[in-house]
Design a protein around this motif. Structure first.
Motif, PDB file in Angstrom:
ATOM      1  N   PHE A  62       0.861  -1.183   0.000  1.00  0.00           N
ATOM      2  CA  PHE A  62       0.000   0.000   0.000  1.00  0.00           C
ATOM      3  C   PHE A  62       0.898   1.235   0.000  1.00  0.00           C
ATOM      4  CE2 PHE A  62       0.858  -0.908   4.406  1.00  0.00           C
ATOM      5  CZ  PHE A  62       1.011   0.329   4.994  1.00  0.00           C
ATOM      6  N   ASN A  63       0.363   2.334  -0.445  1.00  0.00           N
ATOM      7  CA  ASN A  63       1.155   3.560  -0.564  1.00  0.00           C
ATOM      8  C   ASN A  63       1.368   4.195   0.802  1.00  0.00           C
ATOM      9  OD1 ASN A  63       0.419   2.909  -3.190  1.00  0.00           O
ATOM     10  ND2 ASN A  63       0.310   5.021  -3.841  1.00  0.00           N
ATOM     11  N   TYR A  64       2.632   4.404   1.165  1.00  0.00           N
ATOM     12  CA  TYR A  64       2.927   5.121   2.399  1.00  0.00           C
ATOM     13  C   TYR A  64       4.233   5.879   2.225  1.00  0.00           C
ATOM     14  CZ  TYR A  64       6.494   1.612   3.578  1.00  0.00           C
ATOM     15  OH  TYR A  64       7.609   0.814   3.581  1.00  0.00           O
ATOM     16  N   TYR A  65       4.486   6.827   3.118  1.00  0.00           N
ATOM     17  CA  TYR A  65       5.731   7.589   3.071  1.00  0.00           C
ATOM     18  C   TYR A  65       6.158   8.008   4.468  1.00  0.00           C
ATOM     19  CZ  TYR A  65       3.075  11.914   3.750  1.00  0.00           C
ATOM     20  OH  TYR A  65       2.264  12.905   4.267  1.00  0.00           O
ATOM     21  N   LEU A  66       7.459   8.289   4.614  1.00  0.00           N
ATOM     22  CA  LEU A  66       8.055   8.856   5.814  1.00  0.00           C
ATOM     23  C   LEU A  66       8.880  10.059   5.370  1.00  0.00           C
ATOM     24  CD1 LEU A  66       9.395   5.509   7.343  1.00  0.00           C
ATOM     25  CD2 LEU A  66       7.270   6.683   7.975  1.00  0.00           C
ATOM     26  N   LYS A  67       8.768  11.173   6.081  1.00  0.00           N
ATOM     27  CA  LYS A  67       9.436  12.399   5.646  1.00  0.00           C
ATOM     28  C   LYS A  67       9.985  13.169   6.831  1.00  0.00           C
ATOM     29  CE  LYS A  67       6.954  15.990   4.351  1.00  0.00           C
ATOM     30  NZ  LYS A  67       6.103  16.902   3.560  1.00  0.00           N
ATOM     31  N   GLY A  68      11.149  13.780   6.634  1.00  0.00           N
ATOM     32  CA  GLY A  68      11.737  14.648   7.648  1.00  0.00           C
ATOM     33  C   GLY A  68      12.331  15.889   7.015  1.00  0.00           C
ATOM     34  N   GLU A  69      12.105  17.051   7.627  1.00  0.00           N
ATOM     35  CA  GLU A  69      12.653  18.318   7.136  1.00  0.00           C
ATOM     36  C   GLU A  69      13.239  19.113   8.295  1.00  0.00           C
ATOM     37  OE1 GLU A  69       9.586  19.232   3.403  1.00  0.00           O
ATOM     38  OE2 GLU A  69       9.543  20.469   5.213  1.00  0.00           O
ATOM     39  N   TYR A  70      14.345  19.791   8.019  1.00  0.00           N
ATOM     40  CA  TYR A  70      14.939  20.682   9.020  1.00  0.00           C
ATOM     41  C   TYR A  70      15.508  21.896   8.296  1.00  0.00           C
ATOM     42  CZ  TYR A  70      17.823  22.541  12.770  1.00  0.00           C
ATOM     43  OH  TYR A  70      18.371  23.365  13.711  1.00  0.00           O
ATOM     44  N   SER A  71      15.144  23.087   8.772  1.00  0.00           N
ATOM     45  CA  SER A  71      15.678  24.328   8.207  1.00  0.00           C
ATOM     46  C   SER A  71      16.153  25.223   9.336  1.00  0.00           C
ATOM     47  CB  SER A  71      14.622  25.044   7.358  1.00  0.00           C
ATOM     48  OG  SER A  71      13.444  25.295   8.101  1.00  0.00           O
ATOM     49  N   GLY A  72      17.129  26.067   9.029  1.00  0.00           N
ATOM     50  CA  GLY A  72      17.670  26.976  10.037  1.00  0.00           C
ATOM     51  C   GLY A  72      18.254  28.214   9.398  1.00  0.00           C
ATOM     52  N   GLY A  73      18.438  29.240  10.226  1.00  0.00           N
ATOM     53  CA  GLY A  73      19.002  30.493   9.730  1.00  0.00           C
ATOM     54  C   GLY A  73      18.572  31.667  10.572  1.00  0.00           C
ATOM     55  N   GLY A  74      18.374  32.808   9.921  1.00  0.00           N
ATOM     56  CA  GLY A  74      18.017  34.039  10.619  1.00  0.00           C
ATOM     57  C   GLY A  74      16.750  34.654  10.045  1.00  0.00           C
ATOM     58  N   SER A  75      16.085  35.462  10.852  1.00  0.00           N
ATOM     59  CA  SER A  75      14.882  36.159  10.432  1.00  0.00           C
ATOM     60  C   SER A  75      14.930  37.598  10.949  1.00  0.00           C
ATOM     61  CB  SER A  75      13.626  35.446  10.950  1.00  0.00           C
ATOM     62  OG  SER A  75      13.603  35.451  12.377  1.00  0.00           O
ATOM     63  N   TYR A  76      13.942  38.383  10.573  1.00  0.00           N
ATOM     64  CA  TYR A  76      13.856  39.776  11.003  1.00  0.00           C
ATOM     65  C   TYR A  76      12.587  39.979  11.833  1.00  0.00           C
ATOM     66  CZ  TYR A  76      17.441  40.438   7.463  1.00  0.00           C
ATOM     67  OH  TYR A  76      18.592  40.338   6.722  1.00  0.00           O
ATOM     68  N   TYR A  77      12.736  40.752  12.885  1.00  0.00           N
ATOM     69  CA  TYR A  77      11.608  41.029  13.789  1.00  0.00           C
ATOM     70  C   TYR A  77      11.253  42.513  13.731  1.00  0.00           C
ATOM     71  CZ  TYR A  77       9.047  41.899  18.121  1.00  0.00           C
ATOM     72  OH  TYR A  77       8.113  42.299  19.031  1.00  0.00           O
ATOM     73  N   THR A  78       9.967  42.802  13.626  1.00  0.00           N
ATOM     74  CA  THR A  78       9.458  44.175  13.712  1.00  0.00           C
ATOM     75  C   THR A  78       8.337  44.187  14.734  1.00  0.00           C
ATOM     76  OG1 THR A  78       9.990  44.644  11.402  1.00  0.00           O
ATOM     77  CG2 THR A  78       8.374  46.068  12.459  1.00  0.00           C
ATOM     78  N   GLY A  79       8.492  44.988  15.774  1.00  0.00           N
ATOM     79  CA  GLY A  79       7.466  45.046  16.808  1.00  0.00           C
ATOM     80  C   GLY A  79       7.837  46.058  17.864  1.00  0.00           C
ATOM     81  N   ALA A  80       7.764  45.638  19.131  1.00  0.00           N
ATOM     82  CA  ALA A  80       8.059  46.547  20.237  1.00  0.00           C
ATOM     83  C   ALA A  80       8.570  45.756  21.425  1.00  0.00           C
ATOM     84  CB  ALA A  80       6.816  47.342  20.624  1.00  0.00           C
ATOM     85  N   ASP A  81       9.288  46.452  22.329  1.00  0.00           N
ATOM     86  CA  ASP A  81       9.727  45.785  23.553  1.00  0.00           C
ATOM     87  C   ASP A  81       8.618  45.865  24.597  1.00  0.00           C
ATOM     88  OD1 ASP A  81       9.758  48.346  24.595  1.00  0.00           O
ATOM     89  OD2 ASP A  81      11.943  48.529  24.593  1.00  0.00           O
ATOM     90  N   TYR A  85       8.366  50.393  23.227  1.00  0.00           N
ATOM     91  CA  TYR A  85       9.298  51.091  22.349  1.00  0.00           C
ATOM     92  C   TYR A  85       9.508  50.272  21.079  1.00  0.00           C
ATOM     93  CZ  TYR A  85      13.409  53.713  20.850  1.00  0.00           C
ATOM     94  OH  TYR A  85      14.290  54.473  20.128  1.00  0.00           O
ATOM     95  N   PRO A  86       9.410  50.887  19.887  1.00  0.00           N
ATOM     96  CA  PRO A  86       9.546  50.140  18.623  1.00  0.00           C
ATOM     97  C   PRO A  86      10.901  49.440  18.507  1.00  0.00           C
ATOM     98  CG  PRO A  86       8.645  52.331  18.230  1.00  0.00           C
ATOM     99  CD  PRO A  86       9.086  52.304  19.662  1.00  0.00           C
ATOM    100  N   VAL A  87      10.884  48.220  17.993  1.00  0.00           N
ATOM    101  CA  VAL A  87      12.094  47.427  17.819  1.00  0.00           C
ATOM    102  C   VAL A  87      12.118  46.837  16.411  1.00  0.00           C
ATOM    103  CG1 VAL A  87      13.367  45.373  18.549  1.00  0.00           C
ATOM    104  CG2 VAL A  87      12.269  46.829  20.260  1.00  0.00           C
ATOM    105  N   ASN A  88      13.244  46.992  15.746  1.00  0.00           N
ATOM    106  CA  ASN A  88      13.508  46.328  14.475  1.00  0.00           C
ATOM    107  C   ASN A  88      14.863  45.649  14.594  1.00  0.00           C
ATOM    108  OD1 ASN A  88      11.338  47.286  12.371  1.00  0.00           O
ATOM    109  ND2 ASN A  88      11.918  49.114  13.529  1.00  0.00           N
ATOM    110  N   SER A  89      14.891  44.333  14.474  1.00  0.00           N
ATOM    111  CA  SER A  89      16.151  43.627  14.711  1.00  0.00           C
ATOM    112  C   SER A  89      16.219  42.338  13.911  1.00  0.00           C
ATOM    113  CB  SER A  89      16.314  43.316  16.202  1.00  0.00           C
ATOM    114  OG  SER A  89      15.252  42.490  16.650  1.00  0.00           O
ATOM    115  N   LYS A  90      17.441  41.814  13.799  1.00  0.00           N
ATOM    116  CA  LYS A  90      17.648  40.519  13.175  1.00  0.00           C
ATOM    117  C   LYS A  90      17.745  39.467  14.265  1.00  0.00           C
ATOM    118  CE  LYS A  90      20.499  37.877   9.978  1.00  0.00           C
ATOM    119  NZ  LYS A  90      21.648  37.873   9.036  1.00  0.00           N
TER     120      LYS A  90
END
Length: 247
Positions: A62-81, A85-90
């Motif tokens: 029968f049809n079946y599958y197994l899958k695994g994914e992993y990703s990593g890195g950096g992102s950007y944040y826009t919001g406030a503390d 107070y407004p915050v823009n950061s990596k």
């Protein structure tokens, strides 16, 4: 007898099997809402977050599958503390882990585990958050065959089971998230190199909606605060390429 059983088992595992290795760039778009207004967001550009995946599928019985994914890195944040107070950061330390298994030919039922670490910046007082949950879902797929390639689109719905958020600050409370649901559309093209090898190029759009949580107590420097996780929407896009080995 034992040798015969081993031969039968090995044939079942290898016959009509496909192992797929792929890499991708993840474009993140995460927003939190309070009273319908965006209060903060995380996002990335193509190349900021890179990932690897492996998928094993078999159609012997029968049809079946197994899958695994992993990703990593950096992102950007826009919001406030905390003071507003407004915050823009990596942010560094982002990672996304996804483990999944499913069965079916056209209508496919699946279950899995998802873990997302948002990462943190170098800003004083910043902290890390980890979202995680098991999930179940279903999807529909259909194969369109052409001469030298085929197209195998799929679309699905996902329901998170007992979704949680770990706040890595102060007493590190674990928050039970509100109802969490998702959906996705994937568009992969497979180019036939020979009968055993295929090249894959794909695009995937993924959507998650998390409802607001109840209030929880955060203890930080002997001070007590009531916190909650706002409603949020995540829209991730995947751009990738891979290779299939068929047996």
């Amino acid at each position: 007898m034992k040798r015969l059983i081993l031969v039968i088992f090995s044939s079942a595992v290898l016959l009509n099997a496909t192992t797929e290795f792929y890499t991708y760039s993840l474009k993140l778009n995460y927003k939190e809402y309070v009273n319908g207004n965006v209060v903060d967001k995380d996002y990335s550009h193509i190349g900021n977050i890179l990932g690897l995946g492996i998928k094993y599928s078999n159609t012997y019985i029968f049809n079946y599958y197994l899958k695994g994914e992993y990703s990593g890195g950096g992102s950007y944040y826009t919001g406030a503390d905390w003071s507003g107070y407004p915050v823009n950061s990596k942010q560094n330390g982002f990672y996304l882990l996804d483990l999944e298994a499913g069965f079916g030919k056209y209508f496919i039922f699946f279950a899995g585990y998802r873990e997302w670490n948002r990462g943190k910046s170098n800003n004083s007082g910043d902290y890390n958050e980890k979202y995680y949950w098991n999930y179940i879902g279903f999807k529909y797929t259909y194969k369109f065959n052409f001469n030298k390639f085929y197209f195998l689109p799929e679309a699905g719905y996902t329901l998170a089971i007992d979704p949680k958020l770990k706040v890595k600050l102060g007493n590190e409370p674990t928050i039970n998230l509100g109802n969490t649901t998702g959906g996705f559309i994937e568009a992969p093209f497979y180019f036939k190199y020979n009968k055993n090898i295929e090249i894959k190029v794909f695009y995937k759009y993924e959507y998650w909606h998390i409802n607001a949580s109840n209030a929880y107590e955060l203890i930080l420097n002997n001070h007590h605060y009531l916190i909650f996780e706002p409603e949020s929407i995540t829209e991730n896009q995947y751009f990738g390429i891979g290779i299939n080995f068929k047996f």
